[in-house]
Design a protein around this motif. Sequence first.
Motif, PDB file in Angstrom:
ATOM      1  N   LEU B 142      17.931  42.889 -27.262  1.00 24.87           N
ATOM      2  CA  LEU B 142      18.425  44.243 -27.535  1.00 24.87           C
ATOM      3  C   LEU B 142      17.263  45.192 -27.810  1.00 24.87           C
ATOM      4  CD1 LEU B 142      20.709  46.293 -28.074  1.00 24.87           C
ATOM      5  CD2 LEU B 142      20.743  45.512 -30.447  1.00 24.87           C
ATOM      6  N   LYS B 145      15.577  46.111 -24.608  1.00 26.20           N
ATOM      7  CA  LYS B 145      16.374  47.088 -23.867  1.00 26.20           C
ATOM      8  C   LYS B 145      16.203  48.470 -24.484  1.00 26.20           C
ATOM      9  CE  LYS B 145      18.858  44.296 -21.072  1.00 26.20           C
ATOM     10  NZ  LYS B 145      19.110  44.475 -19.638  1.00 26.20           N
ATOM     11  N   LEU B 169      23.683  41.921 -22.893  1.00 27.41           N
ATOM     12  CA  LEU B 169      23.837  42.169 -24.326  1.00 27.41           C
ATOM     13  C   LEU B 169      25.209  41.699 -24.809  1.00 27.41           C
ATOM     14  CD1 LEU B 169      22.390  45.786 -24.620  1.00 27.41           C
ATOM     15  CD2 LEU B 169      21.251  43.634 -25.136  1.00 27.41           C
ATOM     16  N   GLU B 173      26.075  44.679 -29.484  1.00 30.23           N
ATOM     17  CA  GLU B 173      24.785  45.268 -29.094  1.00 30.23           C
ATOM     18  C   GLU B 173      25.004  46.369 -28.068  1.00 30.23           C
ATOM     19  OE1 GLU B 173      21.896  41.318 -29.508  1.00 30.23           O
ATOM     20  OE2 GLU B 173      22.895  41.759 -27.608  1.00 30.23           O
ATOM     21  N   CYS B 174      25.921  46.083 -27.138  1.00 27.78           N
ATOM     22  CA  CYS B 174      26.206  47.015 -26.062  1.00 27.78           C
ATOM     23  C   CYS B 174      26.738  48.334 -26.623  1.00 27.78           C
ATOM     24  CB  CYS B 174      27.227  46.373 -25.119  1.00 27.78           C
ATOM     25  SG  CYS B 174      27.492  47.311 -23.637  1.00 27.78           S
TER      26      CYS B 174
END
Lengths: 347, 240
Positions: B142, B145, B169, B173-174
């Motif tokens: 994460l 990203k 993810l 997290e997304c």
Amino acid sequence: MAAHYTVTTRTTASQIAAAAALVLLAVAVAVPFIASRSLIQDLFFILTMLTLAQFWNLLAGYGGLVSVGQQAFVGFGAYMLFGGAILWGVNPVAGLLLAGVAALVLAIPTAFFAFRLQGAYFAIGTWVVAEVVRLSVAQWKAVGGGTGTSLPRDARDAMWGAGWIEGAFDVRASEARDILTYWLALALAVATIGGIYWFLRTKRGLALAALRDNVGAARSVGVDSERMKWVVFLVAAFGTGIAGGLIFLQNGRISPDSAFSVIDWTAFVIFIVVIGGIGTIEGPILGVLVFFALQTLLADYGAWYLMVLGALGIAVMLFAPGGLWGLLSGRTGVQLFPIQRRLNRHD
Amino acid sequence: MSPILSLHDVSKSFGALTVTDGVTFDVPEGQALGIIGPNGAGKSTLFNLITGGLSPDAGRIEYDGRDVTRVPPMQRCLSGIGRSFQIPQPFDRLTVFENLLVAATHGRGLPERAVEADCAEVLERTELIHVANRPAGGLTLLQRKRLELARAMATRPKLLLLDEIAGGLTEGECVALVDTIRRVHAEGVTIVWIEHVLHALNSVVERLLVLDFGRVIGIGEPAEIMASKEVREIYLGIEV
């Protein structure tokens, strides 16, 4: 209230290191007053190898340019110093600058050729260039062709500063030249490390470190990778040329085989950088000390010496790719030449 | 609003394989466009054509009113195109903060002093400030990203290209990442976003483009596109 931030690079270890470096430098300058001639010659060897290693590390460790043809610049620089002294009566000390500039000029067409090649092909390409230069220089009759030549006596006697040292230290001329070349080697090594350290702390140095880690990503955020490669290659050639000139000035004799030796000026240099820790300033410093110690210890064992070096180099690459300095700083977090920008928060 | 990015009949082939086939579309300034399509549809190639990593065989790409079809990637970055990579590509041995410094100084042509505060601010907004001084090589997925997003934002892009940034993810997290992207978009940054995680994509974008075998087979409102028969068949693999 919003937090505000400051950026620092210094660490406690680096401040201690800076103080220690100044003391060490003062001692190094004073060495000729106390040391024997053989110690001065050993230190000369260490300092010039360190300079070559720093430049190769700049090329390969930061620029990703794994050259095995740096002997082209050592040899060409050295030959221009000899040629300048023999043909045009250039003072050998001034000839060092000539050596650097000549290597720089040679680097331009070399780069045009070699930058078209990637990875292993680049490495082989640079080696081929070095061989071509060696064979060409061996045709140059004025500097002894294939057998080489010695620095003429009047050129040696004319070396700036040597006469003064002879009087001040009350030594023979040959010893005075050793002291002079030692001081020059010290100045070159200090200027090299200082210059590289300064560069790495600029925004271009930061970009060079980014290129080392990831070329594609660096380009995508606006880093001019082509220009960076040129700068690094030309600077390394210039410094390597001066070091080459100095090595053979101290030697007093030159031949194509010794001046363009891939073992002496590239293989050993790679060993120093890899074993010490590639991509750091501290690595080559540690590496050259290990290299010198091994050379001294194994001096009586002939070919075994090279085999031990090779085996050790491979072992380090496999088990400690960051080199000895990588192991040390990984465990302790110590940086003697900190380039890391730390963000500090103040509420 | 005038388009900030337009592609006119852009094509690219690798040997006999046509990866981008006569692609034409506009992105109005300030909009968020999502690009969907099955694996191998040519989505990432399209990004590389827009950022300049690849040159098209035919067609024209305009950015900010200028033809940039043959402009090298570095200049495109300087003129305000930022991107994230599908597989995060951090500068491993640099710290998170230094990753942003490289992007901000070189992507905007400014000295370090001038961008330090700005980088710190981007780190705060992307929730990376607590790992600012850590080497990027040691981050979690994460965080990597987020770093992709943060580094692209540090160049202060007018157009931000996101390549499957939500892929891999967890749900939580997304959601957190999408929240950050929505805020960036709300500040007026134009976004073109390739994504397989459709609910993440559709919660941000205003328009959706469907790519299949290198061709645009649909462009329009997300709800409308998701409902169309063609898209359901080709992209979602549902027999209708």
